[in-house]
Design a protein around this motif. Structure first.
Motif, PDB file in Angstrom:
ATOM      1  N   SER A 195     -54.803 -57.373 -11.393  1.00 21.96           N
ATOM      2  CA  SER A 195     -55.325 -57.543 -12.754  1.00 21.96           C
ATOM      3  C   SER A 195     -56.793 -57.954 -12.762  1.00 21.96           C
ATOM      4  CB  SER A 195     -54.494 -58.584 -13.507  1.00 21.96           C
ATOM      5  OG  SER A 195     -54.522 -59.833 -12.838  1.00 21.96           O
ATOM      6  N   SER A 196     -57.204 -58.778 -11.815  1.00 24.14           N
ATOM      7  CA  SER A 196     -58.599 -59.233 -11.792  1.00 24.14           C
ATOM      8  C   SER A 196     -59.549 -58.110 -11.391  1.00 24.14           C
ATOM      9  CB  SER A 196     -58.752 -60.411 -10.837  1.00 24.14           C
ATOM     10  OG  SER A 196     -58.048 -61.539 -11.322  1.00 24.14           O
ATOM     11  N   LEU A 197     -59.148 -57.303 -10.413  1.00 22.92           N
ATOM     12  CA  LEU A 197     -59.988 -56.176 -10.025  1.00 22.92           C
ATOM     13  C   LEU A 197     -60.114 -55.175 -11.163  1.00 22.92           C
ATOM     14  CD1 LEU A 197     -58.807 -55.550  -6.354  1.00 22.92           C
ATOM     15  CD2 LEU A 197     -60.916 -56.641  -7.116  1.00 22.92           C
ATOM     16  N   VAL A 198     -59.019 -54.938 -11.862  1.00 19.36           N
ATOM     17  CA  VAL A 198     -59.060 -54.031 -13.011  1.00 19.36           C
ATOM     18  C   VAL A 198     -59.967 -54.595 -14.097  1.00 19.36           C
ATOM     19  CG1 VAL A 198     -57.697 -52.967 -14.850  1.00 19.36           C
ATOM     20  CG2 VAL A 198     -56.788 -53.066 -12.524  1.00 19.36           C
ATOM     21  N   ALA A 199     -59.877 -55.905 -14.343  1.00 24.00           N
ATOM     22  CA  ALA A 199     -60.716 -56.535 -15.364  1.00 24.00           C
ATOM     23  C   ALA A 199     -62.202 -56.361 -15.038  1.00 24.00           C
ATOM     24  CB  ALA A 199     -60.373 -58.022 -15.485  1.00 24.00           C
ATOM     25  N   CYS A 200     -62.546 -56.536 -13.763  1.00 26.49           N
ATOM     26  CA  CYS A 200     -63.949 -56.365 -13.357  1.00 26.49           C
ATOM     27  C   CYS A 200     -64.412 -54.922 -13.581  1.00 26.49           C
ATOM     28  CB  CYS A 200     -64.119 -56.745 -11.889  1.00 26.49           C
ATOM     29  SG  CYS A 200     -63.875 -58.505 -11.540  1.00 26.49           S
ATOM     30  N   ARG A 201     -63.560 -53.975 -13.262  1.00 28.50           N
ATOM     31  CA  ARG A 201     -63.915 -52.562 -13.426  1.00 28.50           C
ATOM     32  C   ARG A 201     -64.084 -52.222 -14.910  1.00 28.50           C
ATOM     33  NH1 ARG A 201     -62.239 -47.915 -10.331  1.00 28.50           N
ATOM     34  NH2 ARG A 201     -63.466 -46.146 -11.121  1.00 28.50           N
ATOM     35  N   VAL A 202     -63.176 -52.708 -15.736  1.00 25.36           N
ATOM     36  CA  VAL A 202     -63.273 -52.464 -17.179  1.00 25.36           C
ATOM     37  C   VAL A 202     -64.555 -53.062 -17.741  1.00 25.36           C
ATOM     38  CG1 VAL A 202     -62.253 -53.094 -19.409  1.00 25.36           C
ATOM     39  CG2 VAL A 202     -60.791 -52.226 -17.570  1.00 25.36           C
ATOM     40  N   HIS A 203     -64.854 -54.281 -17.353  1.00 22.12           N
ATOM     41  CA  HIS A 203     -66.058 -54.938 -17.855  1.00 22.12           C
ATOM     42  C   HIS A 203     -67.316 -54.214 -17.389  1.00 22.12           C
ATOM     43  CE1 HIS A 203     -68.598 -58.205 -19.251  1.00 22.12           C
ATOM     44  NE2 HIS A 203     -69.178 -58.245 -18.066  1.00 22.12           N
ATOM     45  N   ARG A 204     -67.311 -53.772 -16.129  1.00 20.66           N
ATOM     46  CA  ARG A 204     -68.491 -53.137 -15.566  1.00 20.66           C
ATOM     47  C   ARG A 204     -68.728 -51.743 -16.150  1.00 20.66           C
ATOM     48  NH1 ARG A 204     -66.910 -52.057 -10.548  1.00 20.66           N
ATOM     49  NH2 ARG A 204     -66.718 -54.285 -10.157  1.00 20.66           N
ATOM     50  N   GLU A 205     -67.663 -50.950 -16.279  1.00 21.69           N
ATOM     51  CA  GLU A 205     -67.832 -49.557 -16.689  1.00 21.69           C
ATOM     52  C   GLU A 205     -67.825 -49.359 -18.202  1.00 21.69           C
ATOM     53  OE1 GLU A 205     -65.651 -46.551 -14.761  1.00 21.69           O
ATOM     54  OE2 GLU A 205     -65.947 -47.370 -12.743  1.00 21.69           O
ATOM     55  N   LEU A 206     -67.054 -50.203 -18.917  1.00 23.97           N
ATOM     56  CA  LEU A 206     -66.949 -50.017 -20.358  1.00 23.97           C
ATOM     57  C   LEU A 206     -67.723 -51.063 -21.153  1.00 23.97           C
ATOM     58  CD1 LEU A 206     -63.118 -49.221 -20.697  1.00 23.97           C
ATOM     59  CD2 LEU A 206     -65.009 -47.679 -20.129  1.00 23.97           C
ATOM     60  N   LEU A 208     -61.523 -66.437  -8.643  1.00 25.08           N
ATOM     61  CA  LEU A 208     -62.243 -66.933  -9.815  1.00 25.08           C
ATOM     62  C   LEU A 208     -63.757 -66.778  -9.647  1.00 25.08           C
ATOM     63  CD1 LEU A 208     -60.133 -70.126 -10.459  1.00 25.08           C
ATOM     64  CD2 LEU A 208     -60.390 -68.227 -12.063  1.00 25.08           C
ATOM     65  N   LEU A 209     -64.260 -67.081  -8.464  1.00 25.35           N
ATOM     66  CA  LEU A 209     -65.693 -66.937  -8.225  1.00 25.35           C
ATOM     67  C   LEU A 209     -66.111 -65.481  -8.355  1.00 25.35           C
ATOM     68  CD1 LEU A 209     -66.188 -69.364  -5.198  1.00 25.35           C
ATOM     69  CD2 LEU A 209     -66.720 -69.783  -7.600  1.00 25.35           C
ATOM     70  N   GLY A 210     -65.280 -64.567  -7.854  1.00 23.56           N
ATOM     71  CA  GLY A 210     -65.586 -63.159  -7.989  1.00 23.56           C
ATOM     72  C   GLY A 210     -65.567 -62.705  -9.437  1.00 23.56           C
ATOM     73  N   LEU A 211     -64.600 -63.178 -10.208  1.00 23.90           N
ATOM     74  CA  LEU A 211     -64.531 -62.835 -11.629  1.00 23.90           C
ATOM     75  C   LEU A 211     -65.784 -63.305 -12.367  1.00 23.90           C
ATOM     76  CD1 LEU A 211     -60.799 -63.700 -12.421  1.00 23.90           C
ATOM     77  CD2 LEU A 211     -61.855 -61.447 -12.617  1.00 23.90           C
ATOM     78  N   TYR A 212     -66.192 -64.531 -12.083  1.00 23.94           N
ATOM     79  CA  TYR A 212     -67.376 -65.061 -12.766  1.00 23.94           C
ATOM     80  C   TYR A 212     -68.610 -64.238 -12.418  1.00 23.94           C
ATOM     81  CZ  TYR A 212     -70.407 -68.517 -14.956  1.00 23.94           C
ATOM     82  OH  TYR A 212     -71.305 -69.136 -15.792  1.00 23.94           O
ATOM     83  N   ALA A 213     -68.743 -63.902 -11.149  1.00 27.80           N
ATOM     84  CA  ALA A 213     -69.899 -63.110 -10.723  1.00 27.80           C
ATOM     85  C   ALA A 213     -69.922 -61.738 -11.390  1.00 27.80           C
ATOM     86  CB  ALA A 213     -69.885 -62.950  -9.203  1.00 27.80           C
ATOM     87  N   GLU A 214     -68.750 -61.212 -11.736  1.00 31.21           N
ATOM     88  CA  GLU A 214     -68.656 -59.899 -12.385  1.00 31.21           C
ATOM     89  C   GLU A 214     -68.787 -59.987 -13.901  1.00 31.21           C
ATOM     90  OE1 GLU A 214     -68.360 -56.752 -11.534  1.00 31.21           O
ATOM     91  OE2 GLU A 214     -68.417 -56.990  -9.368  1.00 31.21           O
ATOM     92  N   GLY A 215     -68.980 -61.193 -14.435  1.00 27.88           N
ATOM     93  CA  GLY A 215     -69.171 -61.336 -15.873  1.00 27.88           C
ATOM     94  C   GLY A 215     -67.915 -61.582 -16.664  1.00 27.88           C
ATOM     95  N   VAL A 216     -66.773 -61.742 -15.988  1.00 28.00           N
ATOM     96  CA  VAL A 216     -65.525 -62.049 -16.687  1.00 28.00           C
ATOM     97  C   VAL A 216     -65.510 -63.548 -16.977  1.00 28.00           C
ATOM     98  CG1 VAL A 216     -63.005 -62.043 -16.554  1.00 28.00           C
ATOM     99  CG2 VAL A 216     -64.327 -60.135 -15.604  1.00 28.00           C
ATOM    100  N   ARG A 217     -65.367 -63.911 -18.243  1.00 20.97           N
ATOM    101  CA  ARG A 217     -65.540 -65.304 -18.638  1.00 20.97           C
ATOM    102  C   ARG A 217     -64.274 -65.982 -19.143  1.00 20.97           C
ATOM    103  NH1 ARG A 217     -68.979 -64.834 -15.829  1.00 20.97           N
ATOM    104  NH2 ARG A 217     -71.240 -64.981 -16.126  1.00 20.97           N
ATOM    105  N   GLU A 218     -63.148 -65.263 -19.152  1.00 23.44           N
ATOM    106  CA  GLU A 218     -61.919 -65.902 -19.588  1.00 23.44           C
ATOM    107  C   GLU A 218     -60.746 -65.380 -18.766  1.00 23.44           C
ATOM    108  OE1 GLU A 218     -63.903 -64.830 -22.388  1.00 23.44           O
ATOM    109  OE2 GLU A 218     -63.398 -62.731 -22.247  1.00 23.44           O
ATOM    110  N   VAL A 219     -59.752 -66.239 -18.597  1.00 20.82           N
ATOM    111  CA  VAL A 219     -58.533 -65.873 -17.888  1.00 20.82           C
ATOM    112  C   VAL A 219     -57.344 -66.462 -18.641  1.00 20.82           C
ATOM    113  CG1 VAL A 219     -59.596 -65.726 -15.597  1.00 20.82           C
ATOM    114  CG2 VAL A 219     -58.662 -67.900 -16.379  1.00 20.82           C
ATOM    115  N   LEU A 220     -56.183 -65.871 -18.404  1.00 25.24           N
ATOM    116  CA  LEU A 220     -54.935 -66.403 -18.932  1.00 25.24           C
ATOM    117  C   LEU A 220     -54.181 -67.022 -17.764  1.00 25.24           C
ATOM    118  CD1 LEU A 220     -52.917 -66.475 -21.439  1.00 25.24           C
ATOM    119  CD2 LEU A 220     -51.819 -64.530 -20.325  1.00 25.24           C
ATOM    120  N   ALA A 221     -53.966 -68.321 -17.807  1.00 24.06           N
ATOM    121  CA  ALA A 221     -53.284 -69.036 -16.722  1.00 24.06           C
ATOM    122  C   ALA A 221     -51.805 -69.181 -17.056  1.00 24.06           C
ATOM    123  CB  ALA A 221     -53.911 -70.409 -16.512  1.00 24.06           C
TER     124      ALA A 221
END
Length: 597
Positions: A359-370, A392-405
């Motif tokens: 899910s995190s890799l997909v989120a990064c791809r969605v944020h980056r491409e769309l 989490l560090l990778g998500l932040y670096a990719e611009g993802v700013r929220e997660v569901l825990a």
């Protein structure tokens, strides 16, 4: 020995090493039981550490709080024997004796405060004046127990020591600096420190990053990191290296030093020589201050959060990631939902414990491409603390700013022999950990926003609400709810808004039912979903087109009833039917959200 406070005013206090690992270097019974079965062996270990130069020793009672909590027969005798053995050994060298108390589990039936209290009061009755609560991964119950101990022994010297990884976090995801500040703020603890898990070099870096502290610091690292050889666990850190690193820690102002797992009398003797060679100090020097070099500017939020914070109603939509390694179709679907008016795409983390694309890799791809805001779900099921932090560090670096825990569904029974759950923490502790990563001198320039799950269909919703309050207290900003498909779910949503107030952002779950078979399956096989019987019956005999049409009407009805109590909607896509969700988003926008605006 002279009073500990007076002693520390003149020179560092050197403790012993790891009783458990040193005693068990030879085959034998468990360490605490040896107080009764092998008293001479335990006393001999104490004597070796004292001969090496230790001026304070710990009683051989590390496991006592857990034994007391479990009401293990004879735990009081183990405490008394351990206390007497340590006192007898220390008397020959005029050394201090600390009642040693390891971590206690915290459960509703047996709170940690009770376990600590039972063990500590037992030592108080034996005449103990010095107490060490050590190897803790949380401070739950500690302050309550210490306050009670202060009543019994007002002049007690009480140390609290936390076991942290090299990055400064405990296994429960708590940052040592935060724990230290809470101990300082309690007003009842005399010293706070680090022990176990990390080696001396890692602890030196942590101490150097602390800045000035009000309480004396204690540092008792392991002798390196463990190596498993057949059935034995060995620590291969050399005494000379241990002493050199610890000497530098002492030079930085740390006044209480010693060792934990793997530290032998040879390690303590080498450290004794290193300390004796240091210049005499009359007070504790401050620890080195953390560098405050300005971090580069980064995007601290996104369009979804800005809209939510302004009070505008939002639409989040869940689209399950693919089971195969082709993301092209998924991105096309996400692009269509974005164009339809979705503010955020949420991606489940292997729902029902079945593997899908991460899910995190997909989120990064969605944020980056769309350029679309994405909310990856993050479960406690599959990752330990290290893996979670890395992600989490990778998500932040990719611009993802929220997660569901979320805690996450357990692995199906048939697969448990080969695929194991992790569950190092629950969703509340995970949220607290994520929030703690941000701040001055920490890993993230700004905090990530953490959402949680709220089950409006819980049988005992009052318990669910209490957990939601705890989640907010642990750093969550809001909740995505289970589907609203009943009048009771709407009523529970109203209660949630009333209880949680405006501080919690709530997105009401809307999931279109598309057939009677679908409704029956959700009612009977999906945890957390309840479909009212009259809704199930309305789908009887409908074909696909008719089922989707009715599903839209039911969803709109539920959305209308939920809207007064929600900050927006959390849409769940059935069977990846993107076209259906495009229609639902359009109707929500035109009939509800735009009309409200």
């Amino acid at each position: 020995m002279t009073d500990i406070r007076e002693y520390l005013a003149h020179k560092p206090l050197l403790f012993d090493g790891g009783m458990g690992t040193y005693y068990k270097a030879a085959p034998g019974v468990e360490c605490e039981l040896a107080n009764l079965t092998d008293p001479e062996g335990v006393k001999r270990v104490h004597a070796e550490y004292l001969a090496a130069g230790a001026q304070a020793i710990k009683t051989n009672t590390f496991g006592l709080p857990r034994m007391a909590a479990a009401q293990m027969p004879g735990w009081e005798e183990l405490a008394e024997a351990g206390w007497k053995l340590a006192c007898d050994a220390a008397a020959e060298k005029d050394a201090a004796v600390f009642a040693d108390l390891g971590p206690a589990l915290d459960t509703e039936a047996a709170p940690a405060s009770s376990a600590y209290g039972l063990a500590a009061q037992q030592f108080a009755a034996l005449g103990a004046k010095n107490f060490l609560f050590e190897t803790l991964s949380s401070d739950v119950g500690v302050v309550e127990a210490v306050k009670a101990l202060r009543v019994a022994v007002p002049d007690a010297f009480i140390m609290v020591s936390f076991a942290v990884l090299p990055d400064g976090y405990t296994r429960e995801g708590l940052l040592f600096r935060d724990l230290l500040h809470r101990m300082e703020g309690s007003g009842v603890v005399d010293a706070v420190g680090l022990n176990c898990v990390s080696a001396p070099g890692a602890m030196k870096k942590l101490v150097q990053g602390l800045g000035e502290t009000r309480l004396p610091l204690s540092v008792m690292p392991n002798a390196g990191y463990p190596v498993v050889t057949r059935a034995r666990v060995l620590y291969q850190g050399k005494p000379e290296y241990f002493a050199r690193e610890m000497g530098q820690i002492a030079a930085a102002g740390v006044r209480i030093l010693g060792g934990c797992c793997g530290t032998t009398p040879a390690h303590i003797a080498a450290l004794r020589a290193e300390l004796d060679a240091l210049p005499r100090q009359t007070g504790a020097a401050p620890a080195a201050k953390l560098s405050t070099v300005a971090a580069p500017e980064v995007e601290k939020d996104d369009a979804f959060l800005r809209k939510l914070d302004k009070g505008e109603k939002v639409i989040a939509i869940e689209l399950d990631s693919p089971r195969v390694a082709d993301l092209s179709g998924y991105l096309d679907g996400a692009r269509r939902l974005q164009a339809a008016g979705a503010d955020l795409l949420t991606i489940a983390d292997c729902p029902i414990a079945q593997a899908r694309m991460d899910s995190s890799l997909v989120a990064c791809r969605v944020h980056r491409e769309l350029g679309m805001c994405a909310l990856p779900h993050m479960t406690c099921r599959d990752r330990n603390l290290n893996a979670t932090k890395a992600l989490l560090l990778g998500l932040y670096a990719e611009g993802v700013r929220e997660v569901l825990a979320i805690t996450g569904d357990p692995i199906p029974t048939a697969e448990r022999d080969e695929v194991k759950n992790v569950y190092q923490f629950n969703s509340r502790k995970l949220a607290q950990y994520i929030v703690s990563l941000a701040g001055e001198g920490r890993e993230m320039p700004s905090p990530m926003t953490v959402f949680g799950a709220l089950n409006l269909n819980a049988r005992n919703f009052d318990v669910e609400l209490r957990r939601a309050v705890e989640k907010l207290e642990n750093g969550m900003a809001g909740f995505l709810t289970q589907p609203v498909l009943s009048a009771q779910a709407v009523e529970n949503l109203r209660k949630a808004r009333q209880t949680l107030g405006e501080r919690a952002k709530i997105l009401a779950g809307i999931m279109p039912v598309v057939s009677q078979r679908n409704a029956i399956f959700m009612e009977n096989e999906i945890n957390g979903i309840h479909v009212e019987e009259d809704i199930i019956q309305r789908f009887a005999g409908l074909d696909r087109e008719q089922g989707e049409a009715l599903g839209l009407e039911v969803s709109m009805q539920m959305a209308r009833e939920a809207l007064p109590y929600a900050d927006g909607f959390y849409l769940m896509t059935p069977f990846n039917r993107v076209a259906l969700m495009e229609r639902l988003i359009a109707r929500l926008r035109t009939e509800l959200l735009d009309a409200e605006g």
